[in-house]
Design an enzyme around this catalytic site. Sequence first.
Site, PDB file in Angstrom:
ATOM      1  N   CYS A 151      -2.762  -4.175   6.813  1.00 21.88           N
ATOM      2  CA  CYS A 151      -2.434  -4.476   8.207  1.00 21.88           C
ATOM      3  C   CYS A 151      -2.914  -3.353   9.122  1.00 21.88           C
ATOM      4  O   CYS A 151      -3.004  -2.198   8.725  1.00 21.88           O
ATOM      5  CB  CYS A 151      -0.934  -4.709   8.367  1.00 21.88           C
ATOM      6  N   GLU A 165       0.825  -1.205   0.000  1.00 19.84           N
ATOM      7  CA  GLU A 165       0.000   0.000   0.000  1.00 19.84           C
ATOM      8  C   GLU A 165       0.865   1.263   0.000  1.00 19.84           C
ATOM      9  O   GLU A 165       0.578   2.221  -0.715  1.00 19.84           O
ATOM     10  CB  GLU A 165      -0.937   0.007   1.223  1.00 19.84           C
TER      11      GLU A 165
END
Length: 98
Positions: free
Chosen positions: A69, A46
């Site tokens: 996460c 990301e």
Amino acid sequence: MLQALALSRYALPACLPNPPVACLLVKQDLIVARGFTQAVGGNHAEVQALNACNCDRAELTAYVTLEPCSFVGRTPSCAPTLIDAGIKHVVVAMLGLR
């Protein structure tokens, strides 16, 4: 999502023991940035995609092969990083096991 899954292979083997994750940032059906998990201690997919994005982040959708996460380890947490970047829509291929 198929393109993200194919991209995730580029994370191997450097990302191990972390999972090979990829992220595509899409705006109006066009991929505007890509990222995949780097070697341990490096950026997650990301963050790689956000760093590669050089357009207005409004209206972006993130396609991620594994849910972002939500914990802090060697790197910052990806879920709040996406939120802070203004990403309002995230599509995930798979949820992580807990």
